[in-house]
Design a protein around this motif. Sequence first.
Motif: not given
Length: 598
Positions: A188-191, A194-196, A211-217, A226-228
């Motif tokens: 659902l979140l795409g990864g 997350f970084s905050t 802040a809540f930003t989704v990524f894949n290591p 890519p980050m969302t």
Amino acid sequence: MPRIRRVVLSLLLVLCTHAAYGQADPRSLPLLPPSGFSSLHTYTFVFDWSDGAGGSLSYGGGAIGVSEDGNYLYISCQQDDTGIAKLEIPRAGGLARVVAPCLGPKRADIAKIHPDPTAFRPMVGGVLEQGGRLCVTGYISYDATGQTTASHWCGPSLTSLAGPFAGSVAPGMVKSQMAPIPQEWRALLGGPAFSTAGYTSIISRASYGAAFTVFNPADVTRNGFPMTMLLGCPHSVPSCLTYGTPTSNAYNGSELSGGAFIVPGSRTLAVIERESSGPTCYGYATRDPNLHGLPYLDAVYCYSLSDPLNQKGPKGYPYRLVAKLYDMAELVAVKQGLKQPWDIRQYATVDMPGSGPGEFIQSGAFNPVRGEYYLIRYLGNGLNTVSVYTSNASVPVSAPSAPGNLRAVASGSSLTLTWDFPQVGSVSGFVVDAGTAAGQSNIANGVSVGAGLTLTAQGVPAGRYFLRVRAIGPGGSSPPSNEAVTDVTGGSGGGGGGGGGIPTGPPGAPDGFRATADQSRRVTLTWSPPERGAPPTGYLVEVGTGPGRSDLAAGIPLPVATSFSAPGVAPGVYYLRLRAVNAQGVGPVTPEVRLVVP
């Protein structure tokens, strides 16, 4: 039923496996209601000054991460200079043993994220271990013009990191702590991670609020990975600059971030922050409230107990430690394009246990394997202390073992005691017993000396002293430590009340007792510890509907702190008084204060 009562609101860390959820869509999981939280069980441990290989951890802890197996912590060394150490997570009250010395990004490496190699204070922001990769974030502490160009390193180990790389989201919004996303939320979140970041004025170049930003290591191999962003409010969005008020629960310019995590078994995102309760003030810290707002050098004085070195920065004393709770379903709506990241507001703000008005936190991380949340706090004892929050059911509450290696050193009329943390059990503080003969406590019996590992008393009368230390925790008192015997030769006078030496007797009245209420009907009590008698082990508040009356509360117990806050107090006029208590008795009452709750 008393209108004012002690409301313990704390975060429930549900310890269950993903298989137990039985939910196809995690958005059908419940939100954790503030009124339904169970009390957290807390314990502490400290990490050593040295990594054993020439590196120093004495000012470390500005970034923290948890190993994927849940058995180790990664902690930044010296915060901005000497890399990252790996520490074994000890038992309650223990000392975290270093298993790998300070490695990874050093000051010169972190400085590469900024075009100016002399940029002020390159800092480690967060550490994440996931999928066989280690990721580290970095930032420039005073990037006032937002010139930072990169944020993340990743690689198979701390000695094999590639980077720094820039994500598709501005570095200032993703430079802070990182955390794994539970498996059921990843699609659902795409990864998977997350970084905050939390807003702390120009020091973080981050956001207002969380802040809540989704990524894949696995993607952190190139610039523009890519980050969302699903939660956050960039400075480029005009409405963010007027988000809330300087003292609102939405944000305050003196917040510090302790990381975030998705609470297992729920759809709640918990963001841990030190929040400013007072008005924001950018200037030089002072402990004198009378200087607040007066000109000093190129700015003004800002009243703040959290910054004793008179350093410049955002202040907003008094502070409180909170968990801001967000609905993950709203973040999914952002991912689906139905909302903007700055449209999201927390549905509750929960006071965390153990907070004080001088609260200063460094960094935090959640351990999904053990169901524990680790928060690095500086408690004024010269050591960075890790406070551990977990559900009551997950950690047995037993009395701690005895403190070890008690040492007593006398010089003239000064007496200094030092001791080691107990090896077993949860510890909230220590007490001292002192006598004129072996095993006796006729000078001091259970005098509270706080949570530190040292005590210095001045003006101690001459004589031979037999001393012991006991640890106090939720499970009770430990056995006494070894007995230390010392001769004081240069003292004179002394005695109970305030005359010198280890104070004895019931405490005096607390100083400066005040009560305030805001428009949301949150009542806050503040005071200073009494100057006379032995240190208090707690406080009692009396509440009445008229002067001198205690018809609403004859003595509600409060913890050892210098403030207390209760939300949702019924409107009315209240008359309050405060007493300090310790093992020797109950002290006198403070002058009465009148409080109007709107």
